[in-house]
Write a protein that holds these residues in place. Structure first.
Motif, PDB file in Angstrom:
ATOM      1  N   ALA A  15       0.907  -1.283  -0.248  1.00  0.00           N
ATOM      2  CA  ALA A  15       0.066   0.090  -0.020  1.00  0.00           C
ATOM      3  C   ALA A  15       0.862   1.185   0.103  1.00  0.00           C
ATOM      4  CB  ALA A  15      -0.877  -0.069   1.136  1.00  0.00           C
ATOM      5  N   GLY A  16       2.196   1.255  -0.079  1.00  0.00           N
ATOM      6  CA  GLY A  16       3.012   2.520  -0.106  1.00  0.00           C
ATOM      7  C   GLY A  16       3.940   2.752   0.948  1.00  0.00           C
ATOM      8  N   ALA A  17       3.813   1.738   2.232  1.00  0.00           N
ATOM      9  CA  ALA A  17       4.803   1.815   2.906  1.00  0.00           C
ATOM     10  C   ALA A  17       6.166   1.545   2.627  1.00  0.00           C
ATOM     11  CB  ALA A  17       4.474   1.199   4.483  1.00  0.00           C
ATOM     12  N   ASP A  18       7.364   2.044   3.389  1.00  0.00           N
ATOM     13  CA  ASP A  18       8.601   1.656   2.983  1.00  0.00           C
ATOM     14  C   ASP A  18       9.223   0.824   4.035  1.00  0.00           C
ATOM     15  OD1 ASP A  18       9.069   3.815   0.574  1.00  0.00           O
ATOM     16  OD2 ASP A  18       8.559   5.005   2.073  1.00  0.00           O
ATOM     17  N   LEU A  19       8.891   1.088   5.131  1.00  0.00           N
ATOM     18  CA  LEU A  19       9.579   0.226   6.224  1.00  0.00           C
ATOM     19  C   LEU A  19       8.274  -0.175   7.315  1.00  0.00           C
ATOM     20  CD1 LEU A  19      12.571   2.264   7.275  1.00  0.00           C
ATOM     21  CD2 LEU A  19      12.500   0.261   5.738  1.00  0.00           C
ATOM     22  N   ILE A  20       8.374  -1.433   8.094  1.00  0.00           N
ATOM     23  CA  ILE A  20       7.581  -2.164   8.842  1.00  0.00           C
ATOM     24  C   ILE A  20       7.768  -2.203  10.292  1.00  0.00           C
ATOM     25  CG2 ILE A  20       5.926  -3.804   9.431  1.00  0.00           C
ATOM     26  CD1 ILE A  20       5.097  -2.228   6.701  1.00  0.00           C
ATOM     27  N   ALA A  21       7.489  -1.187  11.173  1.00  0.00           N
ATOM     28  CA  ALA A  21       7.740  -1.463  12.737  1.00  0.00           C
ATOM     29  C   ALA A  21       6.766  -2.475  13.197  1.00  0.00           C
ATOM     30  CB  ALA A  21       7.568   0.156  13.258  1.00  0.00           C
ATOM     31  N   LEU A  22       7.351  -3.300  14.001  1.00  0.00           N
ATOM     32  CA  LEU A  22       6.878  -4.283  14.856  1.00  0.00           C
ATOM     33  C   LEU A  22       7.523  -4.220  15.980  1.00  0.00           C
ATOM     34  CD1 LEU A  22       6.985  -7.236  12.333  1.00  0.00           C
ATOM     35  CD2 LEU A  22       4.965  -5.626  12.921  1.00  0.00           C
TER      36      LEU A  22
END
Length: 409
Positions: A343-350
């Motif tokens: 959907a366009g995010a560059d990085l994912i924070a968990l």
């Protein structure tokens, strides 16, 4: 147990300003209350973060920029030399393990108590936190905060800038300004916690002013390419309520997106301007924008997410909405993260996935099962239990081989 390597965009390398990240997985900031009573990070924190150095980026837990900004007991801070020295030991341990770190700067505002900081909390308006707050003697009723004067506002902005300089001196690659989850900057933005009738209250353009001025000062101090901002659109944490989310965040994001362009080259350091990739893959000067925008509980199906993505010209970090207060999905958020990348995010924070799995990246790569978080040890307990004692894949594999089964650890 047969491990089948996994192909996932989460494992792709990425650029963040001058940093080259080995993967797109970011360890989200998680308050754990393991610092000393003086706000100084100790050896246990060094171990904890070094264990998780496989993340593309670690955003270290919220650190107070000044004494009155302290929220709970045993929260780290970054406003004196001892705290800087303690954080330097953490960043050195992480760097030695091959990792990279930003530090989140958080002022609690009304989320504080004299038993925690020794000071009466300050806030945009004298409206108390509508819930009890944890103190060294247990939960207590919140206190009415002192309304910030014009002098308090300017002094707090200066404290954020000083804290950012301290973070760089402590070895962090940059800082994340916390404008989410009902803390001070969010309190200014939310209509039910900001009843001011001056230039910092009332219409949207006034309520976002404090947050924008804090970020401007931090960018001026250390360079925009070292600065990220965290937001939580529509969030109701710590009693805040937004009556105009759909108008508030586009205005805020547009204002923040222009900060770097106005301050290009300030505080950029001796390396000069670096190049990075925006979400479209094109190269831009790192000094032309802030480093990133970090959306808490991002939902790709919400129109506001798409609107923010369209308005934000730099890196977008998305923390997927995985259900507040419920169990962590068995995949730790991997599927939700991959949807956000599409959907366009560059990085994912968990957050919880990294908490329970120091080697999360390797587990994702191997298609291995994940440890489940032990929530009872998350905050206020102190010590290594539920903090640095989660097993890694190597240890888990050894037990699986010995037992002759494939039971997830």
């Amino acid at each position: 147990m047969t491990k089948r390597p996994v192909t996932s965009r989460l494992l792709e390398p990425a650029a963040l300003g001058r940093l080259n990240l080995p993967n797109r997985l970011v360890m989200a900031p998680l308050t754990r209350n393991r610092a000393g009573a003086d706000g100084v990070p100790g050896t246990l924190m060094s171990t904890y973060y070094a264990q998780r150095a496989g993340a593309g980026l670690i955003i270290a837990e919220a650190a107070a920029p000044n004494p009155v900004g302290q929220t709970y007991p045993n929260i780290p801070a970054i406003h004196n030399e001892a705290q800087v020295a303690g954080w330097r030991r953490v960043t050195e341990a992480v760097r030695h393990a091959g990792g990279r770190m930003f530090l989140q700067l958080q002022h609690g505002g009304r989320v504080g108590h004299p038993d925690n900081s020794g000071l009466v909390p300050i806030a945009p308006s004298p409206i108390p936190l509508p819930e009890t707050i944890h103190t060294p003697s247990g939960r207590q009723p919140s206190v009415v905060p002192r309304e910030m004067s014009a002098h308090d506002i300017q002094a707090t902005i200066a404290d954020f800038a000083d804290a950012a300089r301290n973070a760089i001196a402590a070895g962090f690659e940059g800082v994340e300004v916390h404008a989410a989850n009902g803390h001070l900057l969010h309190q200014f933005m939310a209509s039910n916690s900001n009843r001011r009738n001056d230039a910092y209250g009332g219409p949207v353009e006034h309520r976002i002013r404090f947050a924008v001025e804090v970020v401007q000062a931090v960018a001026q101090a250390i360079g925009p390419q070292r600065v990220g901002v965290r937001i939580s659109p529509g969030g109701v944490f710590n009693g805040v309520r937004e009556d105009d989310t759909e108008a508030l965040y586009p205005a805020l994001v547009t204002a923040l997106d222009g900060i770097g362009a106005k301050q290009d080259g300030i505080g950029a350091g001796q390396d000069g301007p670096a190049r990075t990739e925006d979400h479209s893959g094109s190269a831009t000067e790192a000094g032309s924008t802030l480093a990133y925008l970090h959306i808490v509980f991002a939902d790709p199906d919400q129109p506001l997410f798409a609107r923010i993505r369209e308005s934000w010209s730099s890196t977008l970090i998305a923390n997927p909405a995985l259900g507040w207060g419920g169990p962590l999905p068995v995949d730790g958020g991997r599927a939700a993260g991959e949807r956000l990348l599409e959907a366009g995010a560059d990085l994912i924070a968990l957050g919880r996935a990294f908490l329970a799995n120091p080697d999360l990246v390797e587990r994702v790569r191997a298609g291995a099962p994940l440890n489940a978080p032990r929530d009872e040890y998350f905050m206020y307990t102190g010590g290594a239990t539920g903090y640095t004692d989660y097993p890694t894949l190597t240890a888990a594999q050894r037990r699986i081989d010995t037992a002759g089964s494939q039971t997830p650890v």
